[in-house]
Design a protein around this motif. Sequence first.
Motif, PDB file in Angstrom:
ATOM      1  N   GLY A 253      41.943  48.307  28.871  1.00 50.13           N
ATOM      2  CA  GLY A 253      41.037  47.093  28.348  1.00 50.13           C
ATOM      3  C   GLY A 253      40.668  46.091  29.819  1.00 50.13           C
ATOM      4  O   GLY A 253      40.478  44.879  29.625  1.00 50.13           O
ATOM      5  N   GLY A 254      40.591  46.810  30.861  1.00 44.70           N
ATOM      6  CA  GLY A 254      40.564  46.142  32.077  1.00 44.70           C
ATOM      7  C   GLY A 254      41.136  44.911  32.441  1.00 44.70           C
ATOM      8  O   GLY A 254      40.840  44.152  33.260  1.00 44.70           O
ATOM      9  N   PHE A 255      42.499  44.944  32.337  1.00 43.10           N
ATOM     10  CA  PHE A 255      43.472  43.909  32.493  1.00 43.10           C
ATOM     11  C   PHE A 255      42.776  42.572  31.720  1.00 43.10           C
ATOM     12  O   PHE A 255      43.278  41.486  31.993  1.00 43.10           O
ATOM     13  CB  PHE A 255      43.589  43.585  33.990  1.00 43.10           C
ATOM     14  CG  PHE A 255      44.306  44.646  34.742  1.00 43.10           C
ATOM     15  CD1 PHE A 255      45.417  45.034  34.725  1.00 43.10           C
ATOM     16  CD2 PHE A 255      43.189  45.603  35.548  1.00 43.10           C
ATOM     17  CE1 PHE A 255      45.762  46.159  35.507  1.00 43.10           C
ATOM     18  CE2 PHE A 255      43.610  46.660  36.319  1.00 43.10           C
ATOM     19  CZ  PHE A 255      45.062  46.804  36.396  1.00 43.10           C
ATOM     20  N   THR A 256      41.859  42.792  30.958  1.00 45.22           N
ATOM     21  CA  THR A 256      41.467  41.504  30.288  1.00 45.22           C
ATOM     22  C   THR A 256      41.347  41.633  28.684  1.00 45.22           C
ATOM     23  O   THR A 256      41.355  40.619  28.081  1.00 45.22           O
ATOM     24  CB  THR A 256      39.810  41.509  30.709  1.00 45.22           C
ATOM     25  OG1 THR A 256      39.956  41.569  32.253  1.00 45.22           O
ATOM     26  CG2 THR A 256      39.117  40.261  30.554  1.00 45.22           C
ATOM     27  N   LEU A 257      41.204  42.783  28.096  1.00 45.84           N
ATOM     28  CA  LEU A 257      41.016  42.923  26.653  1.00 45.84           C
ATOM     29  C   LEU A 257      42.389  43.929  26.391  1.00 45.84           C
ATOM     30  O   LEU A 257      43.025  44.325  27.175  1.00 45.84           O
ATOM     31  CB  LEU A 257      39.883  43.551  26.280  1.00 45.84           C
ATOM     32  CG  LEU A 257      38.664  43.093  26.869  1.00 45.84           C
ATOM     33  CD1 LEU A 257      37.282  44.162  26.243  1.00 45.84           C
ATOM     34  CD2 LEU A 257      38.349  41.800  26.337  1.00 45.84           C
TER      35      LEU A 257
ATOM     36  N   PHE B 233      35.557  42.540  33.344  1.00 45.97           N
ATOM     37  CA  PHE B 233      36.762  43.010  34.004  1.00 45.97           C
ATOM     38  C   PHE B 233      37.061  42.705  35.421  1.00 45.97           C
ATOM     39  O   PHE B 233      38.091  42.122  35.786  1.00 45.97           O
ATOM     40  CB  PHE B 233      36.989  44.342  33.720  1.00 45.97           C
ATOM     41  CG  PHE B 233      36.920  45.062  32.311  1.00 45.97           C
ATOM     42  CD1 PHE B 233      36.908  44.284  31.359  1.00 45.97           C
ATOM     43  CD2 PHE B 233      36.544  46.240  32.113  1.00 45.97           C
ATOM     44  CE1 PHE B 233      37.006  44.681  30.047  1.00 45.97           C
ATOM     45  CE2 PHE B 233      36.704  46.851  31.040  1.00 45.97           C
ATOM     46  CZ  PHE B 233      36.933  45.976  29.810  1.00 45.97           C
ATOM     47  N   ASP B 234      36.119  42.832  36.150  1.00 47.16           N
ATOM     48  CA  ASP B 234      36.304  43.045  37.529  1.00 47.16           C
ATOM     49  C   ASP B 234      36.239  41.302  38.090  1.00 47.16           C
ATOM     50  O   ASP B 234      37.185  40.845  38.737  1.00 47.16           O
ATOM     51  CB  ASP B 234      35.236  43.508  38.365  1.00 47.16           C
ATOM     52  CG  ASP B 234      35.371  45.103  38.388  1.00 47.16           C
ATOM     53  OD1 ASP B 234      36.175  45.542  38.046  1.00 47.16           O
ATOM     54  OD2 ASP B 234      34.564  45.589  38.716  1.00 47.16           O
ATOM     55  N   ARG B 235      35.453  40.527  37.223  1.00 51.44           N
ATOM     56  CA  ARG B 235      35.313  39.026  37.636  1.00 51.44           C
ATOM     57  C   ARG B 235      36.424  38.336  37.132  1.00 51.44           C
ATOM     58  O   ARG B 235      36.966  37.539  37.827  1.00 51.44           O
ATOM     59  CB  ARG B 235      34.167  38.331  36.844  1.00 51.44           C
ATOM     60  CG  ARG B 235      32.841  38.720  37.910  1.00 51.44           C
ATOM     61  CD  ARG B 235      31.747  38.018  37.152  1.00 51.44           C
ATOM     62  NE  ARG B 235      30.499  38.278  37.755  1.00 51.44           N
ATOM     63  CZ  ARG B 235      29.322  38.913  37.122  1.00 51.44           C
ATOM     64  NH1 ARG B 235      29.189  38.562  35.999  1.00 51.44           N
ATOM     65  NH2 ARG B 235      28.313  39.258  37.842  1.00 51.44           N
ATOM     66  N   SER B 236      37.251  38.970  35.982  1.00 53.36           N
ATOM     67  CA  SER B 236      38.143  38.418  35.320  1.00 53.36           C
ATOM     68  C   SER B 236      39.763  38.639  36.006  1.00 53.36           C
ATOM     69  O   SER B 236      40.379  37.854  36.430  1.00 53.36           O
ATOM     70  CB  SER B 236      38.438  38.787  33.825  1.00 53.36           C
ATOM     71  OG  SER B 236      37.462  38.468  33.347  1.00 53.36           O
ATOM     72  N   TYR B 237      39.659  39.951  36.481  1.00 51.39           N
ATOM     73  CA  TYR B 237      40.875  40.260  37.110  1.00 51.39           C
ATOM     74  C   TYR B 237      41.132  40.108  38.535  1.00 51.39           C
ATOM     75  O   TYR B 237      42.218  39.833  39.340  1.00 51.39           O
ATOM     76  CB  TYR B 237      41.494  41.599  36.806  1.00 51.39           C
ATOM     77  CG  TYR B 237      42.743  42.213  37.381  1.00 51.39           C
ATOM     78  CD1 TYR B 237      43.937  41.683  36.772  1.00 51.39           C
ATOM     79  CD2 TYR B 237      42.893  43.342  38.057  1.00 51.39           C
ATOM     80  CE1 TYR B 237      45.149  41.948  37.025  1.00 51.39           C
ATOM     81  CE2 TYR B 237      44.042  43.927  38.197  1.00 51.39           C
ATOM     82  CZ  TYR B 237      45.252  43.277  37.975  1.00 51.39           C
ATOM     83  OH  TYR B 237      46.628  43.547  38.144  1.00 51.39           O
TER      84      TYR B 237
END
Length: 408
Positions: free
Chosen positions: A92-96, A302-306
């Motif tokens: 989940g892309g480190f986000t979901l 994902f990228d902006r969050s993690y």
Amino acid sequence: MTRPRWILHLQASFFRSLMSIGMFLHRRASPSPPSPTFTRSLNTTVSPHPGRVKLHFYAPKGYDAHIKPHQRRRRSVVKRHLYPVVVNFHGGGFTLGHPTDDARWAAYVMSRVGAVVVSVDYRLAPKCPFPTAVEDGVDAMLWLADHATELDLDIDRMAISGFSSGGNMCFTVPLMLQECLLYRAVSRRTAALSTLELENGENVKVVDTIDAPTDTENSIVDPPTNTTTSMLNPPTNPSPSTSTSSIAKDPTKIIITSPLELNIRGVVAFYPPVDYTQSRAARRATCIRHDQHLPALFTNLFDRSYLYPPTLNKANAYLSPARASDDMLAALPEEIVIVAAEWDMLVKETEKFRDRLAGEGGLGKKVKYWCVPGVPHAWDKAPNPFRETPGLAEWYGRSCDELKRILE
Ligand SMILES: *[C@@H]1O[C@H](CO)[C@@H](O)[C@H](O)[C@H]1NC(C)=O
Ligand SMILES: *[C@@H]1O[C@H](CO)[C@@H](O)[C@H](O)[C@H]1NC(C)=O
């Protein structure tokens, strides 16, 4: 243009809801996957941001540690069956995502390997960006080592599995764990030394080779107050120190906890991202099916969050294991199974990583690499309530055969 973080938080919760609907449908298909047998929560110790992490245990038939814990404790030292452990990190892309997303995988591992699966509810971005997930993964491993006896777990027979971002954690968690165990062993040794000093009332000078933290027993290294300087730049060699401490005349009395107290024999990583130094555009360009990409909407989220702050060093070993030094990678488990997906933009970086770990002139790891033909990223999580995803039995089955061999 930088967007405010609260928009990311909103987007993340929106997609979390969508994904949980998808996973709900995924779990409807027959045979329906198991629910966790029991859960435990731990207080984190590695991350500088204190929090709690829940562990979801999937226990195979016959395992009853959770049923009557009080009786069990009183039972004398009869020979108990110890279960191998597979620690799992969801995608989940480190986000979901949620630890129960991999319930089908847990079912296969329980029935084919006879292992206890521990799916980790590590904290997610954007609230908890890099490297919190990895730190929480390390906490999960340390907690399991500490509670192995009461849970009948065999920490000499551990493996890690993970999907997508969880596949990334299959590599980054052991890398960070290695560093934490080192500090932990040193801090225990320091504690043992000071105890002996009190008993003997004598001081003998010794030169420590490692700059040991002064805390005791169960805590690891003092939580880093500034992640930029500590966790994000792992020392490849612990800095030598000339500090002196005391030691008894008979060093054989000192119990040194070896950094190898916890034996991760192997990892099984499904479609893992291993190199964040490449842009998404570059990654997409390597993909053979442009219609099968994970949409930019998700990868941007994902990228902006993690990957926060955006100035983060993307070559950090705990983010991009493919960029770690040979010395660091040598500490990875000996057995590595990678199950890539043919239509995934991550295949090329994974193959390069595989060659570094195994190939001619590589690090000599035992690497089993499969690229499942004709499937996209996260192909095994199709939200189809009417049937189990085709190919699941084959690829989960093959992976379990490897796990069984590794954990024997
Ligand atoms: C974890 O932290 C909470 C709140 O800080 C505390 O009440 C609890 O006792 C802690 N649990 C353990 C096992 O240390
Ligand atoms: C962390 O340390 C780095 C390097 O020493 C420094 O530039 C940065 O401002 C520090 N960050 C915080 C939050 O203290």
